[in-house]
Motif scaffolding. Structure first.
Motif, PDB file in Angstrom:
ATOM      1  N   VAL A  44     -52.493 -20.388   3.076  1.00 18.42           N
ATOM      2  CA  VAL A  44     -52.832 -19.775   1.798  1.00 18.42           C
ATOM      3  C   VAL A  44     -51.571 -19.206   1.165  1.00 18.42           C
ATOM      4  CG1 VAL A  44     -54.124 -17.905   0.691  1.00 18.42           C
ATOM      5  CG2 VAL A  44     -55.156 -19.183   2.572  1.00 18.42           C
ATOM      6  N   SER A  45     -51.473 -19.312  -0.150  1.00 16.87           N
ATOM      7  CA  SER A  45     -50.436 -18.612  -0.898  1.00 16.87           C
ATOM      8  C   SER A  45     -51.117 -17.717  -1.921  1.00 16.87           C
ATOM      9  CB  SER A  45     -49.507 -19.605  -1.612  1.00 16.87           C
ATOM     10  OG  SER A  45     -48.540 -18.918  -2.379  1.00 16.87           O
ATOM     11  N   LEU A  46     -50.934 -16.416  -1.770  1.00 14.90           N
ATOM     12  CA  LEU A  46     -51.456 -15.440  -2.714  1.00 14.90           C
ATOM     13  C   LEU A  46     -50.289 -14.926  -3.545  1.00 14.90           C
ATOM     14  CD1 LEU A  46     -53.531 -13.435  -3.911  1.00 14.90           C
ATOM     15  CD2 LEU A  46     -53.149 -11.982  -1.902  1.00 14.90           C
ATOM     16  N   VAL A  47     -50.417 -14.971  -4.859  1.00 13.25           N
ATOM     17  CA  VAL A  47     -49.353 -14.530  -5.754  1.00 13.25           C
ATOM     18  C   VAL A  47     -49.871 -13.362  -6.595  1.00 13.25           C
ATOM     19  CG1 VAL A  47     -47.764 -15.169  -7.599  1.00 13.25           C
ATOM     20  CG2 VAL A  47     -48.414 -16.861  -5.860  1.00 13.25           C
ATOM     21  N   THR A  48     -49.205 -12.219  -6.464  1.00 16.07           N
ATOM     22  CA  THR A  48     -49.495 -11.076  -7.330  1.00 16.07           C
ATOM     23  C   THR A  48     -48.519 -11.099  -8.499  1.00 16.07           C
ATOM     24  OG1 THR A  48     -50.381  -9.649  -5.585  1.00 16.07           O
ATOM     25  CG2 THR A  48     -49.434  -8.569  -7.509  1.00 16.07           C
ATOM     26  N   LEU A  81     -52.217 -16.423   8.216  1.00 11.00           N
ATOM     27  CA  LEU A  81     -53.049 -17.251   7.343  1.00 11.00           C
ATOM     28  C   LEU A  81     -52.268 -17.878   6.191  1.00 11.00           C
ATOM     29  CD1 LEU A  81     -56.221 -14.978   7.028  1.00 11.00           C
ATOM     30  CD2 LEU A  81     -55.820 -16.872   8.616  1.00 11.00           C
ATOM     31  N   GLY A  82     -51.047 -17.420   5.967  1.00 10.02           N
ATOM     32  CA  GLY A  82     -50.271 -17.898   4.839  1.00 10.02           C
ATOM     33  C   GLY A  82     -49.289 -16.820   4.434  1.00 10.02           C
ATOM     34  N   VAL A  83     -49.055 -16.695   3.133  1.00 12.30           N
ATOM     35  CA  VAL A  83     -48.067 -15.743   2.652  1.00 12.30           C
ATOM     36  C   VAL A  83     -48.553 -15.120   1.345  1.00 12.30           C
ATOM     37  CG1 VAL A  83     -46.795 -17.535   1.395  1.00 12.30           C
ATOM     38  CG2 VAL A  83     -45.605 -15.441   2.114  1.00 12.30           C
ATOM     39  N   HIS A  84     -48.175 -13.868   1.143  1.00 14.82           N
ATOM     40  CA  HIS A  84     -48.484 -13.146  -0.092  1.00 14.82           C
ATOM     41  C   HIS A  84     -47.161 -12.814  -0.773  1.00 14.82           C
ATOM     42  CE1 HIS A  84     -50.613  -9.395  -2.055  1.00 14.82           C
ATOM     43  NE2 HIS A  84     -49.937 -10.116  -2.939  1.00 14.82           N
ATOM     44  N   PHE A  85     -46.955 -13.380  -1.972  1.00 18.98           N
ATOM     45  CA  PHE A  85     -45.794 -13.051  -2.782  1.00 18.98           C
ATOM     46  C   PHE A  85     -46.210 -11.982  -3.791  1.00 18.98           C
ATOM     47  CE2 PHE A  85     -44.903 -17.535  -1.616  1.00 18.98           C
ATOM     48  CZ  PHE A  85     -43.696 -17.340  -0.956  1.00 18.98           C
ATOM     49  N   MET A 105     -42.502 -23.882  -5.668  1.00 18.84           N
ATOM     50  CA  MET A 105     -42.004 -22.945  -4.662  1.00 18.84           C
ATOM     51  C   MET A 105     -43.107 -22.028  -4.139  1.00 18.84           C
ATOM     52  SD  MET A 105     -38.690 -20.493  -5.065  1.00 18.84           S
ATOM     53  CE  MET A 105     -39.537 -19.033  -5.632  1.00 18.84           C
ATOM     54  N   LEU A 106     -44.060 -21.664  -5.007  1.00 15.61           N
ATOM     55  CA  LEU A 106     -45.133 -20.745  -4.639  1.00 15.61           C
ATOM     56  C   LEU A 106     -46.362 -21.450  -4.091  1.00 15.61           C
ATOM     57  CD1 LEU A 106     -44.927 -18.355  -7.726  1.00 15.61           C
ATOM     58  CD2 LEU A 106     -44.164 -17.855  -5.399  1.00 15.61           C
ATOM     59  N   ALA A 107     -46.389 -22.768  -4.131  1.00 17.72           N
ATOM     60  CA  ALA A 107     -47.543 -23.511  -3.624  1.00 17.72           C
ATOM     61  C   ALA A 107     -47.762 -23.204  -2.151  1.00 17.72           C
ATOM     62  CB  ALA A 107     -47.335 -25.000  -3.832  1.00 17.72           C
ATOM     63  N   PRO A 108     -49.003 -23.296  -1.662  1.00 15.80           N
ATOM     64  CA  PRO A 108     -49.303 -22.893  -0.285  1.00 15.80           C
ATOM     65  C   PRO A 108     -48.524 -23.697   0.757  1.00 15.80           C
ATOM     66  CG  PRO A 108     -51.324 -23.200  -1.556  1.00 15.80           C
ATOM     67  CD  PRO A 108     -50.207 -23.728  -2.390  1.00 15.80           C
ATOM     68  N   PRO A 109     -48.177 -23.061   1.878  1.00 12.44           N
ATOM     69  CA  PRO A 109     -47.611 -23.814   3.001  1.00 12.44           C
ATOM     70  C   PRO A 109     -48.670 -24.741   3.580  1.00 12.44           C
ATOM     71  CG  PRO A 109     -48.133 -21.575   3.673  1.00 12.44           C
ATOM     72  CD  PRO A 109     -48.363 -21.643   2.199  1.00 12.44           C
ATOM     73  N   PRO A 110     -48.280 -25.786   4.280  1.00 10.68           N
ATOM     74  CA  PRO A 110     -49.266 -26.730   4.828  1.00 10.68           C
ATOM     75  C   PRO A 110     -50.340 -26.021   5.656  1.00 10.68           C
ATOM     76  CG  PRO A 110     -47.052 -27.576   5.105  1.00 10.68           C
ATOM     77  CD  PRO A 110     -46.901 -26.172   4.603  1.00 10.68           C
ATOM     78  N   LEU A 154     -53.821 -12.056   8.940  1.00 15.99           N
ATOM     79  CA  LEU A 154     -53.213 -11.351   7.811  1.00 15.99           C
ATOM     80  C   LEU A 154     -52.314 -12.279   7.013  1.00 15.99           C
ATOM     81  CD1 LEU A 154     -50.035 -10.830   8.771  1.00 15.99           C
ATOM     82  CD2 LEU A 154     -51.075  -9.003  10.113  1.00 15.99           C
ATOM     83  N   LEU A 155     -51.906 -11.762   5.861  1.00 19.91           N
ATOM     84  CA  LEU A 155     -50.896 -12.418   5.034  1.00 19.91           C
ATOM     85  C   LEU A 155     -49.632 -11.564   5.055  1.00 19.91           C
ATOM     86  CD1 LEU A 155     -52.826 -13.548   1.803  1.00 19.91           C
ATOM     87  CD2 LEU A 155     -52.225 -14.928   3.801  1.00 19.91           C
TER      88      LEU A 155
END
Length: 386
Positions: free
Chosen positions: A168-172, A128-132, A160-165, A98-99
């Motif tokens: 995944v970075s999902l931006v809404t 898997l990463g983060v969802h902003f 700041m919103l770029a994916p963590p190493p 999940l994110l």
């Protein structure tokens, strides 16, 4: 690895992400799937897990929008420990990855959330990463997001919103609230972009899609409605074969008739999301969301005035609702819960299918009740059986 180190999970039905196979087994080594074989081909002396009669084995569910679980809200606990609790709470409902989703908050909280994800990912493959989800949203479609934390994008937000190493970075965001070129900059930085909480016109949506936006966060909810003279983002999403749109199938957020219509008309790729809040997998029937008390009652999370605030939905229930409320075949609902979100996140060559070379993320369940029996993440079976 020796033959003894291999693990074989046998089921009456194995759904590989495309087709259902009767009397088959998935063979794993370490965290990977080695092969899909017929049950009669299992070598003598193999380390075999025989699932209960009638059970299905399918790719683990992937939820790209999880605000909380196990009585933890990610905005309140943007820590590795908070994420671990959320992962554990959702795993019992078949979600193997999940994110964690942070709704509109301060820059400091966003930085903390990304740091926590980066810290836990090497130890918890389910993250898997983060969802902003925010803060660049329309003032007209905020829902329960705090108006005082809504703001315009600034140059420092791209980094700041770029994916963590490795993640995944999902931006809404609401594309009409972003300056020219901001969507393109985020895409170039490696982010996945989704429209949400937006009053974008059809033309504005199409422009954002031309710059690399491919996702739509909880389609229909918190966005300009479909209208005859201004089709808005909903029409743009449904007519594009490249679009991925999240659906909250709880019978509350969107009327099932609208979802059935979207599934018939849409050319893109539906994804099941829960928009889950802390009560999912937890015990409390109320929680505080950025200063507002939220009640979990009758399958809904609502403020005192009745405004929906996320959902009290888990992925197993979302799959079951697809069959019961939307008249979908189980196989298609499973694609919405795993294969499509994996492809949207750019992980479709590693997750979302049960074939050789993919990570051994699997969910075993009863096909009638969708009660989850067991899960595997990167080849490791859940310690608990439900």
């Amino acid at each position: 690895m020796t033959e003894e180190a291999r693990r074989t999970i046998a089921a009456d039905i194995v759904f590989d992400g495309e087709s259902a196979h009767r009397d088959c087994a998935v063979v794993t080594e370490g965290e990977d799937i080695v092969s899909l074989i017929l049950r009669r081909e299992i070598p003598r002396g193999a380390n075999v897990v025989e699932l209960p009669k009638g059970a299905w084995l399918a790719p683990g569910f992937i939820d790209i929008q999880v605000n909380g679980g196990g009585d933890v809200l990610f905005n309140d606990e943007p820590t590795p420990e908070g994420i671990a609790t959320i992962l554990h709470a959702h795993r019992k409902f078949g979600t193997t990855s999940l994110l964690p989703t942070l709704i509109t908050d301060t820059d400091e909280k966003m930085i903390a959330a990304k740091r926590a994800v980066a810290e836990i990912m090497p130890h918890a493959p389910g993250a898997l990463g983060v969802h902003f989800e925010g803060p660049f949203l329309s003032s007209e479609r905020l829902g329960v997001h705090r108006a005082d934390l809504r703001r315009a994008p600034q140059p420092h937000h791209v980094e700041m919103l770029a994916p963590p190493p490795g993640g995944v970075s999902l931006v809404t965001l609401a594309p009409e609230e972003a300056p020219p070129g901001f969507v393109s900059e985020l895409v170039a930085a490696g982010c996945k972009l989704a429209l949400g909480h937006s009053m974008a016109t059809y033309a504005q949506t199409r422009e954002a899609m031309s710059e690399g936006l491919t996702g739509f966060t909880h389609l229909f909810n918190a966005m300009r409605p479909l209208a005859s003279r201004e089709p808005g983002p909903i029409a743009a999403a449904l007519e594009s074969p490249f679009a991925y749109y999240g659906l909250i199938v709880d019978g509350e957020h969107v009327d099932p008739a609208m979802l059935r219509l979207a599934l018939r008309a849409g050319l893109g790729h539906p994804m099941l999301v829960t928009d889950a809040m802390p009560p999912v997998g937890g015990c409390a029937q109320e929680f505080v969301l950025q200063g507002r008390t939220i009640l979990a009652q009758d399958g809904r999370c609502v403020t005192a005035d009745g405004t929906l605030a996320g959902a009290a939905l888990d992925m197993a229930s979302a799959v079951r609702n697809c069959v019961a409320l939307l008249d979908l075949p189980l196989e298609r609902a499973l694609v919405f819960a795993s294969t499509n979100p994996a492809n949207f996140l750019g992980l479709g060559k590693r997750l979302g299918r049960l074939v050789a070379g993919y990570r051994a993320d699997m969910t075993a369940f009863d096909p009638q009740s969708l009660r989850v029996i067991s899960t595997w993440v990167a080849g490791e079976r859940s310690a608990e059986e439900w």
